[in-house]
Write a protein that holds these residues in place. Structure first.
Motif, PDB file in Angstrom:
ATOM      1  N   ARG A 155       0.827  -1.209   0.000  1.00 29.99           N
ATOM      2  CA  ARG A 155       0.000   0.000   0.000  1.00 29.99           C
ATOM      3  C   ARG A 155       0.859   1.256   0.000  1.00 29.99           C
ATOM      4  N   LEU A 156       2.133   1.127   0.375  1.00 30.39           N
ATOM      5  CA  LEU A 156       3.030   2.279   0.451  1.00 30.39           C
ATOM      6  C   LEU A 156       4.101   2.270  -0.639  1.00 30.39           C
ATOM      7  N   LEU A 157       4.041   1.297  -1.519  1.00 33.46           N
ATOM      8  CA  LEU A 157       5.064   1.184  -2.563  1.00 33.46           C
ATOM      9  C   LEU A 157       4.862   2.267  -3.614  1.00 33.46           C
ATOM     10  N   ASP A 158       5.894   3.068  -3.831  1.00 40.12           N
ATOM     11  CA  ASP A 158       5.851   4.149  -4.815  1.00 40.12           C
ATOM     12  C   ASP A 158       6.820   3.864  -5.948  1.00 40.12           C
ATOM     13  N   GLN A 159       6.590   4.536  -7.085  1.00 37.25           N
ATOM     14  CA  GLN A 159       7.436   4.314  -8.242  1.00 37.25           C
ATOM     15  C   GLN A 159       8.864   4.790  -7.997  1.00 37.25           C
ATOM     16  N   TRP A 160       9.030   5.860  -7.195  1.00 39.07           N
ATOM     17  CA  TRP A 160      10.390   6.347  -6.940  1.00 39.07           C
ATOM     18  C   TRP A 160      11.223   5.265  -6.260  1.00 39.07           C
ATOM     19  N   PHE A 161      10.581   4.500  -5.354  1.00 36.64           N
ATOM     20  CA  PHE A 161      11.296   3.437  -4.661  1.00 36.64           C
ATOM     21  C   PHE A 161      11.685   2.344  -5.652  1.00 36.64           C
ATOM     22  N   CYS A 162      10.773   1.981  -6.544  1.00 38.58           N
ATOM     23  CA  CYS A 162      11.077   0.952  -7.543  1.00 38.58           C
ATOM     24  C   CYS A 162      12.162   1.420  -8.500  1.00 38.58           C
ATOM     25  N   ASP A 163      12.164   2.711  -8.830  1.00 39.90           N
ATOM     26  CA  ASP A 163      13.219   3.246  -9.688  1.00 39.90           C
ATOM     27  C   ASP A 163      14.585   3.116  -9.009  1.00 39.90           C
ATOM     28  N   ARG A 164      14.612   3.285  -7.691  1.00 40.21           N
ATOM     29  CA  ARG A 164      15.862   3.112  -6.960  1.00 40.21           C
ATOM     30  C   ARG A 164      16.242   1.632  -6.866  1.00 40.21           C
ATOM     31  N   MET A 192       4.998  -3.002 -10.730  1.00 43.15           N
ATOM     32  CA  MET A 192       5.949  -1.978 -10.296  1.00 43.15           C
ATOM     33  C   MET A 192       7.297  -2.614  -9.984  1.00 43.15           C
ATOM     34  N   LEU A 193       7.279  -3.748  -9.310  1.00 43.50           N
ATOM     35  CA  LEU A 193       8.531  -4.436  -9.006  1.00 43.50           C
ATOM     36  C   LEU A 193       9.148  -5.029 -10.272  1.00 43.50           C
ATOM     37  N   GLN A 194       8.305  -5.454 -11.194  1.00 42.58           N
ATOM     38  CA  GLN A 194       8.818  -5.929 -12.481  1.00 42.58           C
ATOM     39  C   GLN A 194       9.532  -4.794 -13.222  1.00 42.58           C
ATOM     40  N   SER A 195       9.006  -3.576 -13.083  1.00 42.33           N
ATOM     41  CA  SER A 195       9.642  -2.428 -13.754  1.00 42.33           C
ATOM     42  C   SER A 195      11.023  -2.142 -13.186  1.00 42.33           C
ATOM     43  N   ALA A 199      12.533 -10.446 -11.606  1.00 39.42           N
ATOM     44  CA  ALA A 199      11.843 -11.559 -12.268  1.00 39.42           C
ATOM     45  C   ALA A 199      10.788 -12.131 -11.324  1.00 39.42           C
ATOM     46  N   GLN A 200       9.945 -13.015 -11.855  1.00 40.91           N
ATOM     47  CA  GLN A 200       8.878 -13.570 -11.027  1.00 40.91           C
ATOM     48  C   GLN A 200       9.417 -14.247  -9.776  1.00 40.91           C
ATOM     49  N   ALA A 224      -3.270 -18.640  -6.483  1.00 40.04           N
ATOM     50  CA  ALA A 224      -3.254 -18.841  -7.935  1.00 40.04           C
ATOM     51  C   ALA A 224      -3.260 -17.506  -8.666  1.00 40.04           C
ATOM     52  N   GLU A 225      -4.017 -16.537  -8.153  1.00 42.37           N
ATOM     53  CA  GLU A 225      -4.064 -15.219  -8.779  1.00 42.37           C
ATOM     54  C   GLU A 225      -2.712 -14.518  -8.669  1.00 42.37           C
ATOM     55  N   ILE A 226      -2.084 -14.633  -7.507  1.00 40.76           N
ATOM     56  CA  ILE A 226      -0.762 -14.030  -7.315  1.00 40.76           C
ATOM     57  C   ILE A 226       0.244 -14.615  -8.296  1.00 40.76           C
ATOM     58  N   PHE A 227       0.241 -15.940  -8.413  1.00 41.06           N
ATOM     59  CA  PHE A 227       1.202 -16.598  -9.299  1.00 41.06           C
ATOM     60  C   PHE A 227       0.948 -16.220 -10.753  1.00 41.06           C
ATOM     61  N   ALA A 228      -0.314 -16.174 -11.154  1.00 40.92           N
ATOM     62  CA  ALA A 228      -0.650 -15.804 -12.530  1.00 40.92           C
ATOM     63  C   ALA A 228      -0.277 -14.357 -12.829  1.00 40.92           C
ATOM     64  N   ALA A 229      -0.280 -13.507 -11.796  1.00 38.76           N
ATOM     65  CA  ALA A 229       0.046 -12.088 -11.993  1.00 38.76           C
ATOM     66  C   ALA A 229       1.546 -11.845 -12.113  1.00 38.76           C
ATOM     67  N   GLY A 230       2.362 -12.859 -11.791  1.00 41.71           N
ATOM     68  CA  GLY A 230       3.799 -12.704 -11.978  1.00 41.71           C
ATOM     69  C   GLY A 230       4.619 -12.658 -10.711  1.00 41.71           C
TER      70      GLY A 230
END
Length: 275
Positions: A155-164, A192-195, A199-200, A224-230
């Motif tokens: 809920r607190l994950l932001d794109q700036w963190f993923c960019d880092r 976001m984490l994939q970006s 990897a999965q 199953a939904e989590i795994f299918a989402a990557g």
């Protein structure tokens, strides 16, 4: 010399010569203090038993740990967790009914940032941004790939963190999926984490099972939904109270199915061969 005695060995327990997981060995001398630690509340009995054993060889035996509800202080690398593990903050602003962290450690407070590559903070992303950025700077200098084993609040994950994150060597990052309201944030966090280049197999999801009105069928669908989402789910059976409670048989199948990544990917390959 200070001996540390642990009621349970975990994957992150210390392995040095002064870390023990049972009674005092024959011929041991020179110990002037013993710290007995229980990580889980259901290990209190064993911790007390070990304290009585060590009391025969040392006059200064102290007992405590998270399992006794002790508030965590400043983190000392290598003392109660193996070298490589770091805790840079304690506490969490959430009030999740299954979690003891808010009652034990309160809201988030930052600690001195000690070097390490396995981050075990209760809720790192709830910290002020300058602290998070300082932690990321420290992680950039580590010799080993980074493991966010303590979990990231989706809920607190932001794109700036993923960019880092994209600039770090990340072994794995966990997010938590403990209640239905976290479904959308968790599913949003995966791309976001994939970006960030993960990897999965590196995107892991702690998935609480058996709390409240949860059922094996619902848990199976979530995983199953989590795994299918990557991402890769990690099913964990909910423990309530001071006694360890094994999962009932109908839950065992679901937990085994969704806690072994190698088996998950083997099933995926098998399913793809059908088409």
């Amino acid at each position: 010399m200070i001996a540390r005695v642990f009621a349970r060995r975990t994957s992150l327990s210390p392995r040095d010569d002064l870390a023990f997981y049972g009674g005092p060995p024959l011929g041991l001398t020179g110990i002037n203090r013993v710290l007995v630690s229980a990580a889980f509340s259901w290990d209190q009995g064993r911790a007390k038993f070990l304290a009585r054993q060590w009391d025969t060889v040392c006059q200064d035996v102290r007992i405590g740990g998270p399992g006794f509800g002790n508030v965590g202080g400043e983190f000392t690398p290598g003392l109660f967790l193996q070298y490589g593990v770091t805790i840079t903050s304690r506490g969490c602003p959430r009030r999740c009914p299954w979690c003891v962290v808010p009652q034990r450690d309160g809201r988030v407070r930052t600690l001195k940032i000690n070097a390490g590559w396995i981050v075990q903070d209760d809720n790192l992303l709830a910290c002020p941004r300058p602290h998070i950025e300082a932690v990321l700077e420290m992680l950039a200098s580590q010799p080993d790939p980074i493991d966010f084993a303590g979990g990231l609040d989706a809920r607190l994950l932001d794109q700036w963190f993923c960019d880092r994150l994209a600039k770090l060597r990340v072994f794995q990052a966990f997010v938590a999926y403990d209640q239905a309201s976290e479904r959308e944030p968790v599913l949003r966090s995966i791309p976001m984490l994939q970006s960030a280049g993960l990897a999965q197999r590196a995107i892991r999801v702690y998935m609480l099972c058996g709390f409240g009105d949860d059922t094996p069928s619902r848990a199976d669908d979530r995983a199953a939904e989590i795994f299918a989402a990557g991402a890769v789910p990690f099913a964990q059976w909910y423990q309530d109270g001071d006694r360890f409670r094994p999962a009932p048989d109908d839950w065992q199948t679901v937990i085994r199915k969704w806690s072994r990544p190698a088996a998950m990917f083997a099933r995926k390959v098998s399913d793809e061969r059908l088409f």
